[in-house]
Enzyme design. Structure first.
Site, PDB file in Angstrom:
ATOM      1  N   HIS A 197       0.917  -1.290  -0.127  1.00 56.17           N
ATOM      2  CA  HIS A 197       0.053  -0.011  -0.096  1.00 56.17           C
ATOM      3  C   HIS A 197       0.936   1.422  -0.032  1.00 56.17           C
ATOM      4  CE1 HIS A 197      -0.011   0.029   4.627  1.00 56.17           C
ATOM      5  NE2 HIS A 197       0.091   1.546   4.275  1.00 56.17           N
TER       6      HIS A 197
ATOM      7  N   ASP B 114       1.067  -7.581   2.610  1.00 50.27           N
ATOM      8  CA  ASP B 114       1.209  -6.236   2.088  1.00 50.27           C
ATOM      9  C   ASP B 114       2.432  -5.958   2.134  1.00 50.27           C
ATOM     10  OD1 ASP B 114       0.755  -3.451   1.993  1.00 50.27           O
ATOM     11  OD2 ASP B 114      -0.661  -3.103   3.535  1.00 50.27           O
TER      12      ASP B 114
ATOM     13  N   SER C 261       4.008   2.578   8.512  1.00 51.28           N
ATOM     14  CA  SER C 261       3.660   1.261   7.285  1.00 51.28           C
ATOM     15  C   SER C 261       5.075   1.033   6.640  1.00 51.28           C
ATOM     16  CB  SER C 261       2.720   1.698   6.463  1.00 51.28           C
ATOM     17  OG  SER C 261       1.494   1.419   6.926  1.00 51.28           O
TER      18      SER C 261
HETATM   19  N1  ARG Z   1      -4.602   0.867   7.563  1.00 50.67           N
HETATM   20  C1  ARG Z   1      -3.284   1.103   6.787  1.00 50.67           C
HETATM   21  C2  ARG Z   1      -2.628   2.482   7.252  1.00 50.67           C
HETATM   22  O1  ARG Z   1      -3.283   3.142   7.638  1.00 50.67           O
HETATM   23  C3  ARG Z   1      -3.274   0.398   5.648  1.00 50.67           C
HETATM   24  C4  ARG Z   1      -3.991   1.283   4.499  1.00 50.67           C
HETATM   25  C5  ARG Z   1      -3.999   0.852   3.080  1.00 50.67           C
HETATM   26  N2  ARG Z   1      -4.825  -0.332   2.745  1.00 50.67           N
HETATM   27  C6  ARG Z   1      -6.481  -0.093   2.356  1.00 50.67           C
HETATM   28  N3  ARG Z   1      -7.012  -0.947   2.173  1.00 50.67           N
HETATM   29  N4  ARG Z   1      -6.693   1.270   2.239  1.00 50.67           N
HETATM   30  O2  ARG Z   1      -2.384   3.081   6.369  1.00 50.67           O
HETATM   31  N1  ASP Z   2      -1.357   1.576   7.817  1.00 56.73           N
HETATM   32  C1  ASP Z   2      -0.475   2.932   8.575  1.00 56.73           C
HETATM   33  C2  ASP Z   2       0.483   3.340   7.503  1.00 56.73           C
HETATM   34  O1  ASP Z   2       0.274   3.510   6.343  1.00 56.73           O
HETATM   35  C3  ASP Z   2       0.147   2.330   9.660  1.00 56.73           C
HETATM   36  C4  ASP Z   2      -0.690   2.581  10.970  1.00 56.73           C
HETATM   37  O2  ASP Z   2      -1.385   3.603  10.724  1.00 56.73           O
HETATM   38  O3  ASP Z   2      -0.780   1.962  11.842  1.00 56.73           O
HETATM   39  O4  ASP Z   2       1.562   4.018   8.148  1.00 56.73           O
END
Ligand code: ARG
Ligand code: ASP
Length: 732
Positions: free
Chosen positions: A87, A223, A663
């Site tokens: 991502h 991921d 991330s």
């Molecule tokens: N929640 C994670 C972070 O804040 C991964 C986000 C990317 N994935 C998604 N399905 N949007 O960034």
């Molecule tokens: N998914 C998040 C990122 O892209 C990590 C988090 O917020 O825990 O940095």
């Protein structure tokens, strides 16, 4: 001493104020020796602080790379191979994707280095050294100083310090405030500019579970994506050139094949973006009760519209995938954050802390008075907070509405806003200003229109205008919408949408480019007559005059108060070790592999396996389909050296305190080897940004063995495995 219930509960409350909880904290790497080394070793770490951060020899920090300024990545071979999240590289993967070469859907693996794909604009930044520069930056500052004078003194000191800094070739220096401006640290950086895409799994692995599983444990997402840093022949940063060579790092992470078990030590090293752990209870209440619900509702509306369109048309799905994921991400996070604060009584916890704070403050003042040096410098901080947060609320809410609607969810308004900047450039700096900005804008616009469907955007616009008009608490802010509604020839919100979208030149690349191709004076005249341009100008002015100015004024007062409150907390709780809020600078967080109790009677284990992928499998589904090759490997249990007792681990969780920006961060074992790749947090604990709670705050990592398995067994890219250094730290 007799223990009454009351004294016991005071003792417990007291203890919990003394130490950060196990796992809590985002620590500065150069201070680990002084603050954390002992604690880390008692949790099982076998390294020294010097192994993690050193300026004299290669250390872990030399393998940690700020990826594009928004994610973290790490070096895993002596040829500059870079590991980060799928991502994090999504924008790049998408930019190389077409319907014929569908890398999002099918994955991509460069057969040789020649096949690795360049990504203009993508950067990789190393940290050369970190220094405490508080004394230099706060020189000439004293407590009672006027705030304007204080800021201008600091600005001068910053300039002077940077000007005098001795930097090597290609080095930069950034200086950032910490602890709300009570301390300053400098970071010397070195940024590489040729970063190429090496490999990515198909989205059915890299984004398995997509938005349904995002922020969710148990998780089964691979991921990850691989990039490589290229350098000039001298190993120094260079612009992209086919002649560049793979970068040779000072350090790269060996990879452990021994996996993790419950209670194992984990260290996560990266660039967390922003946290707010020292807010007063009033701020948290406002976030949970007022601001989050408004932002959630706006995104909810926009997402439903786009989602329906994406499901109906594969071309739209490619075009909107990245944008949709970005909007959906924080939508879901805010929902989890609000729930988590409620579930753990986050506001109550803060209030209890504030009570203890006030009682210590009072004692201090009484003591001070007796000695004749009354400690009244902190005054009535908390009451001031209460008043200011009440005052700022309508402006803060208007601000969220404006930002969400105008900048984040309606694409035409964002484009039109860029045009207003272009016109300003012309008005302030004539043709030169105009042409400079236009040059930058053109590249952006070409990319933007490639993925733009005005038809869909128009639907979002109509829906959000209605919310704007109904939800912004200051009527003068939304007045421009009302003015259009009142126009005779306009029928409702769809009428406004028709009026603007059918008459603007900004919905199409050729229309926009035709105007930009005119002389600056002509283009400016044309833009000023455009209905989208006129509308955004009115919206922005109305917001600026009736909310933004007021917001900024109160917010400045709040910042001053935050700084004093932070200092007061540090003074009044001298036995507690404080960590600074995240600010996109390099941090270490350490914890342990741990499950958690998610809700009544629901206990989560800390590790997931490929079995779980198959349990979630929905053939043909756009989130939970499984690739036939992966099914085959699963059925034959063809896991090679990557299995754990015959099973293929996929993800695991720990108590590391992480946030957005973490991330792509490496999860590192007690010895300094890579064991996983951080990519998310468990939903119940996403309030860790404002209130970490060890009972439910967990970070989510891909098990590195799953990554290796996908690279090797699924993609057949064993030449990449050959570059890495695989180790067995647990084998004696
Ligand atoms: N929640 C994670 C972070 O804040 C991964 C986000 C990317 N994935 C998604 N399905 N949007 O960034
Ligand atoms: N998914 C998040 C990122 O892209 C990590 C988090 O917020 O825990 O940095």
């Amino acid at each position: 001493m007799k223990f009454t219930l009351r004294s016991l509960s005071i003792l417990i409350a007291f203890l919990s104020f003394q130490t950060a909880f196990a796992g809590e904290g985002m620590w500065l790497p150069h201070l680990l020796k002084a603050l954390n080394e002992g604690d880390m070793q008692s949790m099982g770490m076998k390294m020294t602080a010097e192994d993690i951060y050193s300026v004299n020899k290669g250390s872990l920090k030399d393998a940690i790379v700020h990826f594009g300024g928004f994610c973290t990545s790490e070096i895993i071979s002596d040829k500059g191979l870079l590991l980060t999240n799928h991502h994090c590289g999504y924008g790049q993967i998408q930019s190389h994707t077409t319907l014929e070469n569908n890398y999002i859907q099918d994955g991509f693996w460069a057969k040789t280095m020649k096949d690795e794909l360049p990504n203009p604009g993508l950067t990789a930044t190393f940290i050369v050294r970190i220094d405490d520069v508080t004394d230099s930056i706060l020189k000439g500052i004293n407590e009672g100083m006027d705030e304007k004078k204080r800021q201008s003194t600091i600005d001068k000191n910053l300039e002077a310090y940077k000007a005098a800094a001795k930097l090597g070739q290609y080095e930069d220096i950034v200086i950032r405030p910490f602890f709300k401006g009570n301390q300053y640290f400098s970071f010397v950086t070195m940024t590489y500019k040729d970063v190429r895409l090496v490999g990515t799994p198909p989205e059915s692995i890299g984004k398995f579970g997509a938005d349904t599983d995002n922020w969710v444990w148990p998780r089964h997402t691979g991921d990850f994506a691989l990039f490589r840093i290229y350098a000039g022949k001298d190993n120094l940063p260079a612009d992209y050139s086919p002649d560049n060579v793979p970068f040779t790092p000072k350090h790269f992470l060996p990879i452990s094949l021994d996996g993790v078990a419950k209670d194992d030590f984990t260290l996560v090293f990266g660039f967390p973006g922003r946290t707010n752990e020292y807010l007063p209870s009033y701020a948290i209440e406002q976030t949970v009760d007022v601001l989050n619900p408004a932002k959630i509702a706006i995104r909810d509306k926009a997402l439903k519209i786009v989602d329906a369109e994406m499901r109906a048309d594969p071309q739209v799905k490619i075009q909107y995938a990245s944008k949709f994921a970005r909007i959906a991400n924080y939508w879901k996070k805010w929902i989890g954050e609000s729930q988590g604060i409620k579930a753990t009584d986050g506001v109550g916890k803060k209030q209890r802390f504030e009570k203890e704070f006030t009682s210590r403050l009072t004692k201090n003042q009484v003591k001070g008075k007796k000695k004749g040096n009354a400690q009244t410098k902190y005054g009535d901080l908390l009451q001031q907070f209460e008043t200011l947060y009440k005052d700022i609320e309508p402006y803060a809410l208007s601000r969220d509405y404006f930002n969400e609607v105008v900048y984040r969810n309606v694409e035409l308004l964002r484009t039109a806003n860029y045009m207003t900047r272009l016109v300003k450039m012309y008005e302030n700096n004539g043709d030169t200003g105009y042409n400079n900005y236009k040059g930058r804008l053109e590249g952006y616009l070409t990319g933007f229109y490639k993925d733009y469907q005005p038809r869909i955007d128009k639907k979002v616009f109509a829906a959000l205008m209605e919310m704007y008009q109904g939800g912004v608490p200051i009527s003068a802010v939304s007045a421009p919408v009302g003015a259009l509604l009142a126009q005779r020839d306009i029928d409702g919100y769809e009428g406004i949408a028709n009026h603007i979208y059918d008459n603007t030149i900004l919905t199409k690349l050729d229309g926009t480019m035709r105007v930009l191709g005119m002389s600056p004076a002509e283009a400016v005249e044309k833009l000023k007559a455009d209905p989208a341009y006129q509308f955004i100008t009115k919206l922005t002015d109305a917001y600026h005059e009736n909310a933004e100015l007021q917001y900024n004024e109160i917010d400045e007062k709040l910042s001053v108060l935050q700084r004093k409150y932070m200092k007061a907390q540090m003074d009044l709780f001298p036995n507690r070790t404080f960590y600074p809020d995240a600010n996109s600078t390099m941090r270490v967080t350490y914890g342990q592999v741990q499950g958690y109790e998610a809700r009544d009677a629901v206990m989560y284990k800390p590790v997931t396996y490929l079995e779980g992928v198959m349990q979630k499998y929905v053939p043909g589904d756009y989130e939970f389909d499984v690739n036939p090759k992966l099914i085959e490997l699963y059925e034959q249990k063809d896991y090679g050296q990557y299995a754990d007792n015959g099973k293929m681990p996929v993800c695991f969780i720990g108590t590391n305190h992480t946030t957005g920006g973490n991330s792509g961060s490496p999860a590192i074992d007690a010895y300094g080897n890579l064991i996983g790749l951080n990519f998310d947090r468990a939903w119940e604990g996403t309030m860790s940004d404002i209130n970490y709670d060890p009972s439910i705050c967990r970070n989510i990592m891909v098990d590195v063995r799953y990554i290796l398995f996908i690279v090797d067994k699924y993609a057949g890219a064993s030449h990449l495995i050959d570059e890495m250094k695989l180790v067995h730290p647990k084998r004696k």
